[in-house]
Design a protein around this motif. Structure first.
Motif, PDB file in Angstrom:
ATOM      1  N   UNK A 163      -4.573  55.662  45.686  1.00 55.29           N
ATOM      2  CA  UNK A 163      -5.853  55.213  46.238  1.00 55.29           C
ATOM      3  C   UNK A 163      -5.916  55.390  47.746  1.00 55.29           C
ATOM      4  N   UNK A 185      -8.447  57.819  49.008  1.00 57.50           N
ATOM      5  CA  UNK A 185      -9.757  57.219  48.781  1.00 57.50           C
ATOM      6  C   UNK A 185     -10.180  56.313  49.927  1.00 57.50           C
ATOM      7  N   UNK A 193      -6.316  47.549  36.068  1.00 58.18           N
ATOM      8  CA  UNK A 193      -5.899  48.737  36.834  1.00 58.18           C
ATOM      9  C   UNK A 193      -6.693  49.960  36.363  1.00 58.18           C
ATOM     10  N   UNK A 195     -10.231  49.868  37.727  1.00 53.31           N
ATOM     11  CA  UNK A 195     -10.238  50.280  39.128  1.00 53.31           C
ATOM     12  C   UNK A 195     -10.176  51.801  39.225  1.00 53.31           C
ATOM     13  N   UNK A 196      -9.390  52.417  38.349  1.00 55.23           N
ATOM     14  CA  UNK A 196      -9.287  53.870  38.328  1.00 55.23           C
ATOM     15  C   UNK A 196     -10.617  54.531  38.002  1.00 55.23           C
ATOM     16  N   UNK A 212     -13.630  53.252  38.392  1.00 60.47           N
ATOM     17  CA  UNK A 212     -14.607  53.025  39.463  1.00 60.47           C
ATOM     18  C   UNK A 212     -14.281  53.848  40.706  1.00 60.47           C
ATOM     19  N   UNK A 213     -13.002  54.191  40.875  1.00 55.83           N
ATOM     20  CA  UNK A 213     -12.640  55.016  42.027  1.00 55.83           C
ATOM     21  C   UNK A 213     -13.171  56.432  41.830  1.00 55.83           C
TER      22      UNK A 213
END
Lengths: 109, 109
Positions: A83, A86, B15, B18-19, B21-22
């Motif tokens: 991340x 990002x 987790x 989050x991946x 949404x990234x």
DNA sequence: TACATTTGCAACCGATTGGTTACACAAACT
DNA sequence: AGTTTGTGTAACCAATCGGTTGCAAATGTA
């Protein structure tokens, strides 16, 4: 019971235990003495840390010397790292934005 | 209810969320569709991610667009980093040890 | 206006978590 | 031999977790 590093470090007491053991290896009672909770509770935390490889134990007579083995944190580091790009990009564009409005401000003054 | 980043990333579903949404921001139902569990369960996970600042939401009509904000992972990165030196040292001494026994081996051959 | 979509909230449930006390036992002192 | 020390295990407990179903409310759309 499969233990997971992420779950192991989720508990603040366990993170603290790992910190103690990284400073110097010590037996279970020595660790437990540093916390307000009971020996048994700390022993359980240590068991979890052992099960996921963050702590290794070496028997020495009746004592069990616990040592931190933080290599397993690499898994966490790797996950977080994906991340990094990002959020660096986001910070970069924020910086550019701030630079831009600062220039604008300078133009107007 | 104070939420903690370490606790938030302890759950594999969170987790994964989050991946997702990234990769690209999306509304709650879109996220929920990616998982075998119910919308309510995913909504709860998202709430936890929001409470610790890993996800931000932007209302758009009746939809709530969720976006990853992984800057908060810096806290985790920092904590892990303090152990980096520790395990690099151990790896170094392992390398030295391996180099040493390899030389010894070469001498004996 | 009627209907579909997106979401929140409350109530409930079984499993897990972090903690306790009580007991057992081997190793090390005296 | 008797006692202290270091540790494991079992049984229990309240709180939290991750999940569910059911209902309500607001925003779009036909």
């Amino acid at each position: 019971m499969r233990r997971d590093v992420f779950q192991a470090i989720a508990d603040p007491t366990r993170r603290e235990i790992l910190g103690l053991l990284a400073q110097n290896p010590q037996n279970i009672n020595a660790v437990a003495d540093r916390f307000p909770t009971s020996r048994v509770a700390i022993s359980k935390h240590l068991k979890i840390l052992m099960e996921c490889g963050l702590v290794v134990v070496q028997q020495q007579g009746r004592e069990r010397i616990c040592e931190a083995q933080p290599e397993k944190l690499q898994e966490v580091a790797d996950w977080v790292e994906q991340y990094r790009q990002f959020w660096n990009e986001k910070l970069d564009s924020l910086e550019q934005y701030l630079a831009k409005i600062q220039n604008k401000d300078a133009d107007n003054s």
